[in-house]
Design a protein around this motif. Structure first.
Motif, PDB file in Angstrom:
ATOM      1  N   ARG A  84      23.962  65.342  67.629  1.00 20.77           N
ATOM      2  CA  ARG A  84      23.581  65.300  66.210  1.00 20.77           C
ATOM      3  C   ARG A  84      24.639  64.622  65.344  1.00 20.77           C
ATOM      4  NH1 ARG A  84      23.578  70.766  64.878  1.00 20.77           N
ATOM      5  NH2 ARG A  84      25.755  70.462  64.219  1.00 20.77           N
ATOM      6  N   ASP A  85      25.919  64.908  65.587  1.00 23.06           N
ATOM      7  CA  ASP A  85      26.967  64.524  64.644  1.00 23.06           C
ATOM      8  C   ASP A  85      27.933  63.454  65.148  1.00 23.06           C
ATOM      9  OD1 ASP A  85      25.948  66.506  62.953  1.00 23.06           O
ATOM     10  OD2 ASP A  85      27.252  68.039  63.835  1.00 23.06           O
ATOM     11  N   VAL A  86      28.028  63.260  66.464  1.00 24.97           N
ATOM     12  CA  VAL A  86      29.073  62.400  67.009  1.00 24.97           C
ATOM     13  C   VAL A  86      28.518  61.187  67.740  1.00 24.97           C
ATOM     14  CG1 VAL A  86      31.030  62.309  68.616  1.00 24.97           C
ATOM     15  CG2 VAL A  86      30.659  64.362  67.216  1.00 24.97           C
ATOM     16  N   HIS A  87      27.527  61.404  68.574  1.00 23.64           N
ATOM     17  CA  HIS A  87      27.022  60.359  69.473  1.00 23.64           C
ATOM     18  C   HIS A  87      26.656  59.086  68.709  1.00 23.64           C
ATOM     19  CE1 HIS A  87      23.925  59.084  72.733  1.00 23.64           C
ATOM     20  NE2 HIS A  87      25.122  58.583  72.985  1.00 23.64           N
ATOM     21  N   GLY A  88      27.344  57.984  69.036  1.00 28.38           N
ATOM     22  CA  GLY A  88      27.077  56.702  68.415  1.00 28.38           C
ATOM     23  C   GLY A  88      27.677  56.531  67.037  1.00 28.38           C
TER      24      GLY A  88
END
Length: 404
Positions: free
Chosen positions: A24-28
């Motif tokens: 939700r917050d970090v990926h990509g």
């Protein structure tokens, strides 16, 4: 049946943040250091003896084993000896002394495709691939204090770095502007460092693609695994859109090769309108991802003798022991309804099953190892129906048999 391999997953790599918050917050989006439980938490996954075993028992090619020093690739003939088998098949023999000399001189050993050679790492890659629904490949890096490997560079994929032994310092420069095709940083290209991270054993570092970075072993020897995660880009989406556009003469750009600016502008305008029509549909991304998932190759796994159970020389009782389990090797399979049954699209192929088998297929799509008895429970214990489906998937290379 071999003993079970401890299964690691995305939740292990992203602790204490957790897999849900990571997606939700970090990926990509940005880099993140996952402290997890420092020390030996990855000891059961991979270590120096595993690396030694892979180097000793596999005939590695120069593409699979690379040696780099200060951003430069060392020629493979410095540590590999080309030879011919008795039947004149070429292969490369590793020279242990020469490889050790390269390591002592400050080189970094880079072993690609570890997930194809090592069962535990393969299970981890499959689990992360299943959870992120993107292609994952694993590379091992071994370095000694002072070794700088590739220098300052950026990758065309995300990375999850698992520090297994020693300490390694990472200087992160963010996603600074630079030539689209650049992999190594020119002077000033990478920009100033935005973070300085020292990875300890048991810690994990995540970097999105395109982030300039460099790494240097500090206390060693350093051993880490990098999970490369290939997320699709806008270019992938546009390429797919091009492949699904109709073969319409109005969109034939070759027809205006020798025509004037007016004709060229006309065909480009019609092409833009066709693309705009596709992109105006919010479902286009869902279709794009489903097509990518269904076409993604299954992970290579063999299941003899069961995979050949229905052949002309099949054994009389080919069904695996019900204490054993099966696992889907296609990490991004898709289930679709059809007028004639339920369709499993996986590994670039489509297989049709009786609609009653949908809960069986859905259970397999979780990526877990599932006992055949548990699958049969979805059909009121109808082992025969489950056996037929399992043998079909085994024969297609989409299932493997292993201990639960």
């Amino acid at each position: 049946m071999s003993s079970p391999v401890r299964a690691y997953g995305l939740h292990d790599l992203t602790a204490p943040l957790g897999a849900v918050a990571f997606r939700r917050d970090v990926h990509g989006r940005t880099f993140h250091l996952f402290t997890g439980e420092p020390g030996d938490r990855f000891d059961a996954l991979f270590g120096w003896q595993d690396l030694n075993s892979l180097l000793s028992h596999h005939r590695l090619t120069p593409r699979q084993l690379r040696v780099v020093r200060d951003g430069k690739l060392i020629a493979s003939d410095e540590y590999m000896v080309p030879e011919l088998t008795r039947r004149q098949v070429p292969w490369h023999r590793l020279d242990p002394g020469a490889l050790a000399a390269e390591a002592r001189s400050g080189a970094t050993l880079v072993l690609s495709e570890v997930d194809a050679f090592h069962a535990g790492v393969g299970r981890l890659a499959a689990a992360v691939e299943h959870e992120l629904r993107e292609r994952v490949e694993v590379t091992a890096y071994a370095a000694w204090p002072g070794a700088k490997g590739y220098g300052t560079h950026r990758d065309d994929h995300d990375v999850l770095v698992l520090q297994l032994g020693g300490r390694k310092r990472w200087r992160l420069h963010g996603r600074a502007a630079g030539p689209a095709g650049a992999a190594l940083a020119a002077d000033g290209t990478a920009g100033p460092a935005v973070a300085d991270v020292v990875l300890e054993p048991g810690q994990v570092l995540y970097l999105p693609r395109g982030w300039w970075h460099s790494a240097c072993a500090e206390e060693g020897p350093s051993l880490h695994l990098t999970l490369g995660v290939w997320r699709p880009t806008a270019a992938d989406l546009l390429g797919w859109l091009g492949s699904v556009l109709p073969d319409d003469p109005e969109l034939d750009v070759t027809a205006v090769r020798d025509k004037g600016p007016g004709a060229r502008a006309g065909v480009l305008s019609r092409l833009r309108a066709a693309l705009d029509e596709r992109l105006a549909d919010p479902a286009v991304l869902e279709t794009f991802f489903a097509e990518r998932d269904a076409a993604h190759p299954a992970r290579t796994a063999f299941a003899f003798p069961y995979a050949a159970a229905d052949g002309p020389v099949a054994s009389p009782d080919p069904e695996p022991d019900l204490d054993a389990g099966v696992r889907l090797t296609a990490t991004r399979a898709v289930i679709e309804e059809s007028p004639h049954g339920v369709v499993l699209r996986a590994g670039g192929a489509a297989r049709r099953f009786d609609p009653a088998l949908r809960p069986v297929l859905s259970t397999l799509l979780t990526g877990r190892t599932v006992a055949l008895a548990d699958l049969a429970a979805h059909l009121d214990g109808d082992r025969a129906a489950v056996r037929r489906a399992v043998l079909d998937l085994l024969a297609a290379g989409l299932l493997t048999v292993e201990t639960a």
